[in-house]
Design a protein around this motif. Structure first.
Motif, mmCIF file in Angstrom:
data_model
loop_
_atom_site.group_PDB
_atom_site.id
_atom_site.type_symbol
_atom_site.label_atom_id
_atom_site.label_comp_id
_atom_site.label_asym_id
_atom_site.label_seq_id
_atom_site.Cartn_x
_atom_site.Cartn_y
_atom_site.Cartn_z
ATOM 1 N N LEU A 379 0.922 -1.230 -0.123
ATOM 2 C CA LEU A 379 0.048 0.161 -0.057
ATOM 3 C C LEU A 379 0.814 1.126 -0.166
ATOM 4 N N PHE A 380 2.144 1.341 0.410
ATOM 5 C CA PHE A 380 2.823 2.448 0.522
ATOM 6 C C PHE A 380 3.211 2.705 -1.005
ATOM 7 N N GLU A 381 3.289 1.834 -1.675
ATOM 8 C CA GLU A 381 3.746 2.052 -3.161
ATOM 9 C C GLU A 381 2.515 2.344 -4.067
ATOM 10 N N ASN A 382 1.381 1.545 -3.733
ATOM 11 C CA ASN A 382 0.224 1.182 -4.655
ATOM 12 C C ASN A 382 -0.985 1.413 -3.802
ATOM 13 N N PRO A 383 -1.320 2.444 -3.389
ATOM 14 C CA PRO A 383 -2.368 2.543 -2.392
ATOM 15 C C PRO A 383 -3.755 2.781 -3.296
ATOM 16 N N TYR A 384 -3.989 2.761 -4.585
ATOM 17 C CA TYR A 384 -5.104 3.348 -5.335
ATOM 18 C C TYR A 384 -5.361 2.240 -6.188
ATOM 19 N N VAL A 385 -6.925 2.241 -6.654
ATOM 20 C CA VAL A 385 -7.273 1.328 -7.580
ATOM 21 C C VAL A 385 -7.597 1.811 -8.773
ATOM 22 N N ASP A 386 -7.359 1.107 -9.837
ATOM 23 C CA ASP A 386 -7.520 1.163 -11.285
ATOM 24 C C ASP A 386 -8.990 1.155 -11.760
ATOM 25 N N VAL A 387 -9.668 2.068 -11.795
ATOM 26 C CA VAL A 387 -11.006 2.096 -11.749
ATOM 27 C C VAL A 387 -11.462 1.424 -13.121
ATOM 28 N N ARG A 388 -10.625 1.504 -14.009
ATOM 29 C CA ARG A 388 -10.692 0.931 -15.515
ATOM 30 C C ARG A 388 -10.832 -0.732 -15.326
ATOM 31 N N GLU A 389 -10.152 -1.166 -14.355
ATOM 32 C CA GLU A 389 -9.955 -2.586 -14.031
ATOM 33 C C GLU A 389 -11.239 -3.179 -13.259
ATOM 34 N N THR A 390 -11.466 -2.158 -12.430
ATOM 35 C CA THR A 390 -12.834 -2.457 -11.581
ATOM 36 C C THR A 390 -13.904 -2.639 -12.588
ATOM 37 N N GLU A 391 -14.105 -1.668 -13.363
ATOM 38 C CA GLU A 391 -15.398 -1.640 -14.286
ATOM 39 C C GLU A 391 -15.193 -3.039 -14.967
ATOM 40 N N ARG A 392 -14.053 -3.586 -15.381
ATOM 41 C CA ARG A 392 -13.713 -4.354 -16.309
ATOM 42 C C ARG A 392 -14.118 -6.083 -15.751
ATOM 43 N N ARG A 393 -13.606 -6.149 -14.627
ATOM 44 C CA ARG A 393 -13.391 -7.437 -14.000
ATOM 45 C C ARG A 393 -14.225 -7.770 -12.854
ATOM 46 N N VAL A 394 -15.243 -6.979 -12.394
ATOM 47 C CA VAL A 394 -15.975 -7.296 -11.136
ATOM 48 C C VAL A 394 -17.147 -8.092 -11.914
ATOM 49 N N ARG A 395 -17.770 -9.293 -11.403
ATOM 50 C CA ARG A 395 -18.872 -10.082 -12.011
ATOM 51 C C ARG A 395 -18.497 -10.478 -13.452
ATOM 52 N N MET A 396 -17.239 -10.839 -13.409
ATOM 53 C CA MET A 396 -17.180 -11.246 -14.805
ATOM 54 C C MET A 396 -17.700 -12.590 -15.247
ATOM 55 N N PRO A 397 -18.025 -12.945 -16.505
ATOM 56 C CA PRO A 397 -18.733 -14.137 -16.896
ATOM 57 C C PRO A 397 -18.211 -15.332 -16.100
ATOM 58 N N THR A 398 -16.897 -15.414 -15.980
ATOM 59 C CA THR A 398 -16.396 -16.542 -15.199
ATOM 60 C C THR A 398 -16.701 -16.762 -13.953
ATOM 61 N N SER A 399 -16.832 -15.609 -13.320
ATOM 62 C CA SER A 399 -17.094 -15.319 -12.105
ATOM 63 C C SER A 399 -18.595 -15.985 -11.602
ATOM 64 N N LEU A 400 -19.436 -15.379 -12.663
ATOM 65 C CA LEU A 400 -20.911 -15.910 -12.553
ATOM 66 C C LEU A 400 -21.102 -17.449 -12.940
ATOM 67 N N ALA A 401 -20.286 -17.877 -13.632
ATOM 68 C CA ALA A 401 -19.998 -19.142 -13.888
ATOM 69 C C ALA A 401 -19.810 -20.182 -12.755
ATOM 70 N N LEU A 402 -18.938 -19.581 -12.124
ATOM 71 C CA LEU A 402 -18.174 -20.259 -11.067
ATOM 72 C C LEU A 402 -19.315 -20.461 -9.872
ATOM 73 N N ALA A 403 -19.990 -19.316 -9.767
ATOM 74 C CA ALA A 403 -21.313 -19.378 -8.850
ATOM 75 C C ALA A 403 -22.251 -20.453 -9.021
ATOM 76 N N HIS A 404 -22.466 -20.567 -10.508
ATOM 77 C CA HIS A 404 -23.433 -21.667 -10.855
ATOM 78 C C HIS A 404 -22.734 -23.127 -10.516
ATOM 79 N N GLU A 405 -21.422 -23.170 -10.777
ATOM 80 C CA GLU A 405 -20.756 -24.669 -10.700
ATOM 81 C C GLU A 405 -20.790 -24.870 -9.152
#
Length: 752
Positions: A379-405
């Motif tokens: 956190l001292f080197e990288n305390p922030y979030v890349d919001v573009r990655e947030t939009e792209r990677r939360v609730r990805m199809p693979t994650s939803l498929a994993l919930a089904h599995e």
């Protein structure tokens, strides 16, 4: 000339500052120990103590829909010289808004304190990340029912990733508690009643959420805080905050192993102490527990955190401290590093340090552990979030498929008389989905799987008034029951959604809120509804969802089939529909013993063998369903069971193996379970103990030989003299489909 000299001195000063090397604590190339020592050497006592405190975002951290941050004056005051962390900032926001707001919050915190120390943002995980907009998985006990820790690991990899993408850094999860009392409202937060099953899933969850540890420093995952140390699942009467009475032998052999594995195998970054006492010693003031065992014996290097306000409660609730000052000193001395929420505990330490400067060494120790964690997380080197990655990677199809599995592998087929399931879709046209545990999207999920049927869908009545703090049982149910029975007359098959929900089993908070129960019978007239629908003479299937073990003797007596889903993901009813129509084959196994009645408690399969000598008058002996039980639409035969040698020496190893054949007509997964029984010991021993399991997929007619290693370490226990070790003698092996059914073998442990 004077003006020129002044300008020159200014330029040289600027140049010197520009070329000045960074502080040691800022240098990521230095060891973490060096960096922590350097930073502590520069901090005041007040600054160090703020690295030992966490407050909740509900104090006034607000993030709007666009991710804009506003803070109350109270929050700003708390952040003047830094903070260890904040609980749940942005939990009610979308992931993107939370990421933006948490970036702004982190920036404010870093800029406010003179060393630029970032804060830990903390979440929890009971159905995935406990925050808006993340993938919702089943509860931990649901994962345990899959008997597939690799699947648990993959779910928690997603949890750790989605939490980090929101700007979170630590997770007050998973629970490493062994939970055996279904009166306890938090039962579903843990991984069941068995020490080994819990241990395997805890290791899987922690390594997952921490990204196999590598995910911490590279910013893709978060740190775990295993809880509640220790014995929390054994609160007397099954009530939150009650005393905990466990023999030292049981504590060492059955309760400690999941926590020890969390430290030694999974490298958890944090440990949370238990609300309760432990044989009279308050857990938050227990140096034997928090220091001797956790650190000196197991080598834990992370930080300990209080359960909410529990350091202050050493004074005003537990009654083991004479004052708030004394409570703070008790916690600090015992080994509590972080005070969660309270303003009446570690907030007092700066004053106490002025009066008793010898405690500064303990403050340095605890603050250093928190700073170490922040450095491990990068956190001292990288305390922030890349919001573009947030939009792209939360609730990805693979994650939803994993919930089904995960749903499909966790559902347990408890009963299936006359092969009621799966339904022959050609023989039914109208299907009734009825009952109080029906969910909002149940119809949609069933239509997704079987769209060309007529569905009658009706909840009929609610189980409670659904008040958040103290729900009341709904007594206005008669008309609803009558309505459901009339609707059931119109259907070819009736599927009743019964059990419990988030209002009938939940956490009981300190002030006012209740969540534990004095009964484990299903709430309301559910048995009556089932009896009346069954009397119509049509196939009657129970979809059983719940967050605590229930006494379902009525369900077992009247239902033609029972599918047990515990608390599945957001797509759970779709998985249920797949099971009902035969598009999937159940493979879950019960992670608990299911009693016939509350009067059998305590009642877990691994209880002492002498517990089974007598039953009760007027009741069939034994469980309704044993631990590890779960049926399939196919059948499995166990043959050719054997051990590789009749004796096991120290050191040494033997194998136990069994041939498993799918003798049915449908592909299916089977959980092959290995239990060991120590026939003679210097102390009374468990009836049997799960020591290994493996889930295998078999096609119709296919056979596999499953082998397990048996090592002396698997046989160690706390002996009569309270040392942990081995005793020579005879052992029985059970290789089977549950704790009550399988092939038995013998071997003898001998001295070399």
């Amino acid at each position: 000339m004077k003006r020129f000299t002044t300008l020159l001195l200014l330029l040289l000063s600027v140049s010197a500052c520009a070329q000045k090397p960074s502080q040691i604590y800022q240098d990521a190339n230095r060891s973490i120990e060096e960096r922590v020592a350097d930073l502590l050497s520069k901090m005041t006592v007040e600054e160090k103590v703020m690295q030992m405190r966490i407050f909740h975002a509900n104090k006034g951290v607000e993030i709007d829909e666009e991710g804009n941050l506003t803070m109350s004056d109270d929050v700003k005051e708390r952040l003047k010289i830094g903070i260890a962390g904040i609980k749940n900032p942005g939990e009610h926001n979308t992931p993107v808004a939370a990421a933006k707001g948490n970036n702004a919050l982190q920036k404010y915190i870093i800029e406010q304190n003179r060393f630029g120390i970032p804060a830990l943002f903390v979440t929890e995980s009971y159905n995935g990340v406990d925050a808006e907009g993340c993938t919702k998985f089943g509860r931990p006990i649901t994962s345990a029912a899959s008997f597939n820790p690799e699947l648990t690991h993959r779910q928690w990899l997603v949890v750790g990733n989605e939490a980090r993408l929101r700007g979170m850094h630590m997770c007050h999860s998973p629970e490493a508690d062994v939970v055996r009392d279904p009166r306890f409202g938090r039962m579903s937060e843990a991984f069941g009643e068995d020490t080994y099953l819990v241990k395997e899933n805890v290791v899987a969850a922690i390594t997952g959420v921490q990204g196999n540890y590598d995910g911490l420093g590279n910013g893709t995952h978060i740190g775990a805080v295993a809880k509640h140390f220790a014995g929390y699942g054994q609160v007397l009467g099954g009530t939150n905050f009650a005393a905990i009475e466990i023999s030292e032998r049981t504590l060492i052999d059955e309760i400690f192993p999941p926590f020890e594995a969390a430290v030694k195998e999974a490298r958890t970054l944090g440990i949370m102490a238990s609300h309760g006492d432990l044989n009279g010693v308050a857990s938050h003031a227990n140096p034997w527990l928090l220091t001797d065992v956790l650190r000196d014996q197991w080598g834990f290097k992370g930080y300990t955190v209080s359960d909410a306000n529990d350091i202050g409660r050493l004074f005003y609730f537990m009654g083991v401290a004479e004052s708030a000052d004394a409570a703070a000193l008790l916690g600090l001395t015992a080994g509590m590093d972080v005070d969660l929420y309270a303003d009446d505990a570690y907030a007092l330490l700066p004053k106490l340090a002025r009066e008793q400067p010898e405690i500064i060494e303990l403050i340095d120790r605890s603050a250093g552990r928190v700073l170490r964690t922040k450095m491990i997380l990068g956190l001292f080197e990288n305390p922030y979030v890349d919001v573009r990655e947030t939009e792209r990677r939360v609730r990805m199809p693979t994650s939803l498929a994993l919930a089904h599995e995960a749903d499909e592998e966790s559902i347990i087929l408890l009963k299936n008389d006359n092969n009621t399931l799966p339904i022959d879709e050609a023989s039914v046209e109208t299907i009734a989905l009825l009952g109080p545990a029906l969910r909002e999207k149940t119809r949609t999920h069933f239509q997704n799987i079987m769209p060309y049927k007529n569905y009658i869908v009706e909840q009929g009545f609610k189980l409670t008034d659904e008040q958040k703090s103290v729900p009341r049982v709904n007594t206005e149910t008669a008309a609803g029951v009558d309505r459901l029975v009339e609707l059931a007359r119109e259907a070819d098959v009736n599927i009743l959604f019964l059990g419990g929900d988030e209002h009938t089993s939940k956490e009981a908070f300190f002030n006012g809120a209740l969540g534990d129960r004095a009964s484990i019978d299903p709430v309301g007239p559910q048995n009556e509804l089932l009896r009346r629908v069954k009397a119509l003479g049509k196939p009657t299937i129970v979809v059983f969802t719940h967050r605590r073990t229930l006494s379902i003797t009525g369900f077992a007596e009247h239902a033609d089939a029972i599918l047990d889903g515990w608390d599945l993901s957001e797509f759970g009813d779709e998985a249920m529909a797949k099971m009902i129509f035969g598009e999937a084959n159940p493979s879950g196994k019960s992670p608990v013993t299911i009693p016939r009645t509350i009067g059998q408690l305590p009642f877990h399969y691994s209880g002492k063998r002498i517990n089974n000598k007598k039953g009760y008058l007027f009741m069939e002996n034994g469980p309704l369903y044993p631990f590890g039980h779960g049926l399939s639409y196919t059948s499995f035969a166990y043959t050719n069971a054997k051990v590789s040698a009749p004796t096991l020496t120290v050191p040494g190893m033997i194998t136990a193996s069994v041939k498993v054949t799918n003798t049915g007509s449908m592909a299916g997964k089977e959980v092959v379970q290995l239990y060991l029984t120590d026939e003679i010991g210097s102390v009374t021993r468990p009836a049997k103990e799960l020591k290994a399991f493996r889930k295998i997929l078999l096609q119709p007619g296919e056979s596999k030989t499953v082998s397990f290693k048996i090592t002396p370490e698997m046989l160690a226990f706390t002996r009569l003299d309270m040392t942990k070790g081995l005793e020579t003698g005879d052992y029985t092996v059970l290789l089977g489909t549950s704790s009550a059914k399988g092939e038995t073998l013998k071997f003898r442990l001998i001295a070399d």
